[in-house]
Structures are given as C-alpha cells and as structure tokens.
Design a protein around this motif. Structure first.
Motif, PDB file in Angstrom:
ATOM      1  N   LEU A  84      27.205  10.181 -29.640  1.00 40.57           N
ATOM      2  CA  LEU A  84      27.000  11.553 -29.474  1.00 40.57           C
ATOM      3  C   LEU A  84      28.124  12.406 -30.084  1.00 40.57           C
ATOM      4  CD1 LEU A  84      26.069  10.958 -25.645  1.00 40.57           C
ATOM      5  CD2 LEU A  84      24.524  11.703 -27.423  1.00 40.57           C
ATOM      6  N   GLU A  85      29.292  11.917 -30.075  1.00 37.54           N
ATOM      7  CA  GLU A  85      30.589  12.818 -30.911  1.00 37.54           C
ATOM      8  C   GLU A  85      30.113  13.106 -32.240  1.00 37.54           C
ATOM      9  OE1 GLU A  85      33.823  13.957 -33.025  1.00 37.54           O
ATOM     10  OE2 GLU A  85      32.960  11.784 -33.285  1.00 37.54           O
ATOM     11  N   SER A  86      29.486  11.999 -33.055  1.00 37.39           N
ATOM     12  CA  SER A  86      28.962  12.143 -34.347  1.00 37.39           C
ATOM     13  C   SER A  86      28.034  13.110 -34.598  1.00 37.39           C
ATOM     14  CB  SER A  86      28.616  10.919 -34.983  1.00 37.39           C
ATOM     15  OG  SER A  86      29.910   9.802 -35.046  1.00 37.39           O
ATOM     16  N   TYR A  87      27.012  12.705 -33.687  1.00 39.55           N
ATOM     17  CA  TYR A  87      25.755  13.785 -33.707  1.00 39.55           C
ATOM     18  C   TYR A  87      26.146  15.093 -33.307  1.00 39.55           C
ATOM     19  CZ  TYR A  87      22.218  10.344 -33.909  1.00 39.55           C
ATOM     20  OH  TYR A  87      21.368   9.192 -34.405  1.00 39.55           O
ATOM     21  N   TYR A 111      28.162  16.748 -36.542  1.00 41.50           N
ATOM     22  CA  TYR A 111      27.335  17.260 -37.732  1.00 41.50           C
ATOM     23  C   TYR A 111      26.115  17.969 -37.410  1.00 41.50           C
ATOM     24  CZ  TYR A 111      30.247  13.978 -39.876  1.00 41.50           C
ATOM     25  OH  TYR A 111      31.392  13.211 -40.522  1.00 41.50           O
ATOM     26  N   TYR A 112      25.494  18.057 -36.173  1.00 38.80           N
ATOM     27  CA  TYR A 112      24.211  18.957 -36.020  1.00 38.80           C
ATOM     28  C   TYR A 112      24.395  20.008 -35.059  1.00 38.80           C
ATOM     29  CZ  TYR A 112      21.563  14.795 -38.079  1.00 38.80           C
ATOM     30  OH  TYR A 112      20.959  14.232 -39.189  1.00 38.80           O
ATOM     31  N   TYR A 113      25.187  19.988 -33.904  1.00 43.37           N
ATOM     32  CA  TYR A 113      25.320  21.097 -33.077  1.00 43.37           C
ATOM     33  C   TYR A 113      25.719  22.423 -33.650  1.00 43.37           C
ATOM     34  CZ  TYR A 113      26.846  23.408 -28.883  1.00 43.37           C
ATOM     35  OH  TYR A 113      26.705  24.323 -27.684  1.00 43.37           O
ATOM     36  N   ASP A 114      24.976  23.199 -33.136  1.00 44.71           N
ATOM     37  CA  ASP A 114      25.107  24.735 -33.711  1.00 44.71           C
ATOM     38  C   ASP A 114      24.796  25.624 -32.457  1.00 44.71           C
ATOM     39  OD1 ASP A 114      25.006  27.195 -34.787  1.00 44.71           O
ATOM     40  OD2 ASP A 114      23.474  26.691 -36.438  1.00 44.71           O
ATOM     41  N   PRO A 115      25.834  26.108 -32.128  1.00 48.86           N
ATOM     42  CA  PRO A 115      25.601  27.038 -30.771  1.00 48.86           C
ATOM     43  C   PRO A 115      24.647  28.227 -30.810  1.00 48.86           C
ATOM     44  CG  PRO A 115      27.857  27.265 -31.529  1.00 48.86           C
ATOM     45  CD  PRO A 115      27.283  26.180 -32.357  1.00 48.86           C
ATOM     46  N   LYS A 116      24.324  28.449 -32.109  1.00 48.52           N
ATOM     47  CA  LYS A 116      23.600  29.701 -32.233  1.00 48.52           C
ATOM     48  C   LYS A 116      22.104  29.246 -32.522  1.00 48.52           C
ATOM     49  CE  LYS A 116      27.128  32.672 -34.399  1.00 48.52           C
ATOM     50  NZ  LYS A 116      27.644  33.044 -35.566  1.00 48.52           N
ATOM     51  N   ASN A 117      21.946  27.925 -32.730  1.00 46.74           N
ATOM     52  CA  ASN A 117      20.517  27.402 -32.956  1.00 46.74           C
ATOM     53  C   ASN A 117      20.625  25.949 -32.282  1.00 46.74           C
ATOM     54  OD1 ASN A 117      18.122  26.277 -33.664  1.00 46.74           O
ATOM     55  ND2 ASN A 117      18.539  26.579 -35.895  1.00 46.74           N
ATOM     56  N   LEU A 118      20.159  25.830 -31.135  1.00 46.91           N
ATOM     57  CA  LEU A 118      20.109  24.605 -30.348  1.00 46.91           C
ATOM     58  C   LEU A 118      19.110  23.560 -30.643  1.00 46.91           C
ATOM     59  CD1 LEU A 118      21.899  25.614 -26.990  1.00 46.91           C
ATOM     60  CD2 LEU A 118      22.930  24.726 -28.895  1.00 46.91           C
TER      61      LEU A 118
END
Length: 99
Positions: free
Chosen positions: A64-67, A70-77
């Motif tokens: 989950l930390e890796s995902y 690399y993928y988390y974007d607070p402006k586009n969830l």
C-alpha cells in the motif's frame, strides 16, 4: 495495472513529492474502509479473516505504501480508488497472493 518495479524505474521522485504535497498515507483509514466494506458486503468470516491477516501483515504496508507513493494524487483520487478496490478484492480471495 503495471508493477511497482516497472513504475519506479520510470518515475521522477521529485515530481511525485510535489504531487503528494503534505498528504500522508493512513493505513488505519484504509483498514477501516476495507473492514466497513467487508461488513457492508457481508463477506463470510473466512474471507474477513484473510482480509484482517492481510491488513496486519508487513506485506500490506509495503504494497500500500508503494502504491500510494506512485499513484496517489490528492486532486484526482480515481486511480487510487481503483487500486484500493483491487487490493481489497484480492485480499478477501482464497489465493490472494496469486492475483
């Protein structure tokens, strides 16, 4: 979904840090979300135990930390939610490590 190793070789870490800003990964929130979902979906006890075991494992933190990085974007969830859905569904299946 591409592998984390593939993505990590092609990402600019400085850009990712700018995107993430002050966002912080909360495994407690993810665990709560997964357990509430399992309850709402009336997941059988055996599958719920697999989910709990996964959430308590170092594997879950690592994945989950890796995902998240690399993928988390607070402006586009949108993409982050797709990843969480995939991880949730996989973690309640009998052979989750193979999925």
């Amino acid at each position: 979904m591409r592998s984390i190793q593939y993505i990590s070789n092609r990402v600019n870490c400085e850009e990712r840090l700018q995107v993430l800003g002050d966002a912080v990964l909360s495994l407690a929130k993810i665990s709560d979300k997964f357990l509430r979902r399992a309850n709402a979906e009336e997941v059988p006890d055996e599958a719920a135990l697999r989910l709990i075991n996964y959430l308590l494992s170092f594997e879950s933190f690592q994945e989950l930390e890796s995902y998240w990085f690399y993928y988390y974007d607070p402006k586009n969830l949108g993409e982050w939610e797709i990843i969480l859905d995939h991880v949730y569904r996989r973690s309640i299946t009998a052979k989750h490590l193979m999925n």
